[in-house]
Design a protein around this motif. Structure first.
Motif, PDB file in Angstrom:
ATOM      1  N   ILE A   2      -8.420   8.088   1.378  1.00 12.33           N
ATOM      2  CA  ILE A   2      -7.609   7.628   1.142  1.00 12.33           C
ATOM      3  C   ILE A   2      -7.365   5.898   1.767  1.00 12.33           C
ATOM      4  CG2 ILE A   2      -5.520   7.713   0.767  1.00 12.33           C
ATOM      5  CD1 ILE A   2      -4.708  10.490   1.354  1.00 12.33           C
ATOM      6  N   LEU A   3      -7.913   5.715   2.927  1.00  6.95           N
ATOM      7  CA  LEU A   3      -7.202   3.869   3.334  1.00  6.95           C
ATOM      8  C   LEU A   3      -8.665   2.875   2.713  1.00  6.95           C
ATOM      9  CD1 LEU A   3      -4.107   5.129   5.886  1.00  6.95           C
ATOM     10  CD2 LEU A   3      -4.397   4.166   2.976  1.00  6.95           C
TER      11      LEU A   3
ATOM     12  N   GLU B 204       2.975   6.992  -4.809  1.00  7.42           N
ATOM     13  CA  GLU B 204       2.974   7.607  -6.770  1.00  7.42           C
ATOM     14  C   GLU B 204       2.579   8.848  -6.542  1.00  7.42           C
ATOM     15  OE1 GLU B 204       1.142   4.415  -8.983  1.00  7.42           O
ATOM     16  OE2 GLU B 204       2.463   3.334  -8.416  1.00  7.42           O
ATOM     17  N   ASP B 205       1.361   9.229  -5.391  1.00  6.57           N
ATOM     18  CA  ASP B 205       0.934  10.096  -5.651  1.00  6.57           C
ATOM     19  C   ASP B 205       1.026  11.330  -4.184  1.00  6.57           C
ATOM     20  OD1 ASP B 205      -0.565   9.319  -8.287  1.00  6.57           O
ATOM     21  OD2 ASP B 205      -1.878   8.497  -6.329  1.00  6.57           O
TER      22      ASP B 205
ATOM     23  N   SER C  58     -11.243   2.131  -1.753  1.00 12.93           N
ATOM     24  CA  SER C  58      -9.834   2.985  -2.825  1.00 12.93           C
ATOM     25  C   SER C  58      -8.889   2.313  -3.534  1.00 12.93           C
ATOM     26  CB  SER C  58      -8.638   3.667  -1.221  1.00 12.93           C
ATOM     27  OG  SER C  58      -7.340   4.075  -1.658  1.00 12.93           O
ATOM     28  N   ARG C  59      -8.675   2.846  -4.426  1.00  8.17           N
ATOM     29  CA  ARG C  59      -7.397   1.929  -5.113  1.00  8.17           C
ATOM     30  C   ARG C  59      -5.773   1.739  -4.502  1.00  8.17           C
ATOM     31  NH1 ARG C  59      -3.475   4.512  -8.317  1.00  8.17           N
ATOM     32  NH2 ARG C  59      -2.700   6.117  -7.598  1.00  8.17           N
ATOM     33  N   TYR C  60      -5.238   2.469  -3.708  1.00  2.30           N
ATOM     34  CA  TYR C  60      -4.078   1.488  -2.845  1.00  2.30           C
ATOM     35  C   TYR C  60      -4.683   0.838  -1.108  1.00  2.30           C
ATOM     36  CZ  TYR C  60      -4.098   6.994  -4.068  1.00  2.30           C
ATOM     37  OH  TYR C  60      -3.671   8.201  -4.623  1.00  2.30           O
TER      38      TYR C  60
ATOM     39  N   ARG D 251      -2.945  -0.429   9.172  1.00  4.68           N
ATOM     40  CA  ARG D 251      -3.684   0.860   7.922  1.00  4.68           C
ATOM     41  C   ARG D 251      -3.564   2.332   8.993  1.00  4.68           C
ATOM     42  NH1 ARG D 251      -8.910  -0.245   5.090  1.00  4.68           N
ATOM     43  NH2 ARG D 251      -9.505  -1.277   6.771  1.00  4.68           N
TER      44      ARG D 251
ATOM     45  N   MET E 146       0.346  -1.371  -0.119  1.00  2.00           N
ATOM     46  CA  MET E 146       0.115   0.156  -0.031  1.00  2.00           C
ATOM     47  C   MET E 146       0.841   1.154  -0.037  1.00  2.00           C
ATOM     48  SD  MET E 146      -3.161  -0.734   2.259  1.00  2.00           S
ATOM     49  CE  MET E 146      -4.227   0.171   2.089  1.00  2.00           C
TER      50      MET E 146
ATOM     51  N   LEU F  22       1.812   1.455  -3.386  1.00  2.00           N
ATOM     52  CA  LEU F  22       1.435   2.827  -4.389  1.00  2.00           C
ATOM     53  C   LEU F  22       1.123   4.198  -4.025  1.00  2.00           C
ATOM     54  CD1 LEU F  22      -1.650  -0.243  -4.065  1.00  2.00           C
ATOM     55  CD2 LEU F  22       0.100   0.285  -6.268  1.00  2.00           C
ATOM     56  N   LEU F  23       0.983   4.395  -2.716  1.00  3.49           N
ATOM     57  CA  LEU F  23       0.810   4.879  -2.100  1.00  3.49           C
ATOM     58  C   LEU F  23       2.202   6.832  -2.459  1.00  3.49           C
ATOM     59  CD1 LEU F  23      -1.084   4.573   1.385  1.00  3.49           C
ATOM     60  CD2 LEU F  23      -2.081   6.373  -0.377  1.00  3.49           C
TER      61      LEU F  23
END
Length: 282
Positions: A156-157, A112-113, A161-163, A133, A106, A109-110
């Motif tokens: 976000i979590l 990246e943004d 979420s996409r993450y 988390r 996770m 992935l996070l």
């Protein structure tokens, strides 16, 4: 007697050490508190010492992360089990390892943004603690990405979420069987907390009851009132006791120690049924 049977220390995702949590329980006027860290009993020893020092009885416990075949998250509280029971210990170790791998994925992935690294997350994890988390949320707060854990989870979590990344967890009925085999007392935690995500249907309750479930956590801030009515009915029809508790996380949540409590009669049942260890009394 004021009894709170669901709290977390920094051994999992709370913000206080086990000793600090017991001190907070004493300051809140609790007579009895259960330490129920996620998938871990590592805080029991420190909490036991603090319980004797501060005059609060300690119910050793744990909160086990489970998942149904349909992918719905279920949390199971276990009280007074043997922490060294091989079957339960093996399953909990698998879950903890999976949580670590999930958290690392996770964060990748996070990153990246958001300005986030694995080191940023580890900074918020106590040595030996179960990574989850909430620790990622704390890192996001520190990075200025969100204001608090609540915003981190809602924005976000969340599981939508996409993450979000799934991790291994035992099926609920199997976890109940393991807790009973370890001499513990299994209680379904916040069963109808629909704001957290999907909740299970009545079939899962029956499967857990058939496996040896002994109680339902009814009085919990995340259980809506209409859901509590169902829980009371199911408990009555199936011979289960009912508990109430705070799910306290220190500064990690707004939950307040003792905001919901369990009756002395139910605590007596738990003590009678639990054979894996004993309540620590000052």
């Amino acid at each position: 007697m004021k009894i709170d049977l669901h709290t977390h220390s920094n051994v999992s995702d709370g913000t206080e050490t086990p000793g600090e949590l017991i001190r907070s329980a004493a300051a809140a006027g609790l007579d009895v508190v259960a330490l129920t860290d996620h998938d871990s009993t590592d805080g029991w020893a420190q909490a036991s010492v603090a319980a004797l020092e501060h005059g609060v009885a300690l119910v050793p416990g744990m909160e086990i992360s489970c998942r149904t075949a349909e992918g719905i998250s279920v949390h199971l509280l276990s009280y007074l089990h043997d922490p060294a029971h091989p079957g339960l210990l093996e399953e909990i170790t698998k879950s903890k390892d999976a949580r670590l791998t999930r958290a690392q994925r996770m964060v990748s992935l996070l990153a990246e943004d958001y300005p986030l690294s694995w080191d940023d997350v580890i900074h918020h994890v106590a040595p030996g603690a179960t990574v989850g988390r909430p620790h990622i949320a704390d890192a996001l707060v520190a990075a200025g990405a969100v204001a608090d854990r609540t915003e981190a989870f809602s924005a976000i979590l969340s599981s939508r979420s996409r993450y979000f990344v799934q991790h291994y967890a035992p099926e609920p009925a199997f976890a109940v069987e393991l807790v009973r085999a370890a001499g513990g007392v299994p209680v379904f935690a916040h069963p109808v907390a629909s704001a957290r995500g999907r909740v299970v249907g009545e079939r899962t309750y029956h499967e857990m009851a058939d496996a040896g479930l002994l109680g339902l956590e009814v009085e919990h801030r995340d259980n809506p009132e209409e859901g509590r009515a169902f829980l009371r009915r199911f408990a009555s029809e199936n011979g289960l006791f009912m508990t109430g508790s705070s799910d306290y996380h220190g500064k990690g949540k707004v939950n307040v120690l003792g905001e919901n409590v369990t009756s002395p009669e139910v605590l007596a049942q738990i003590e009678e049924l639990g054979t894996g260890c004993r309540v620590v009394r000052p």
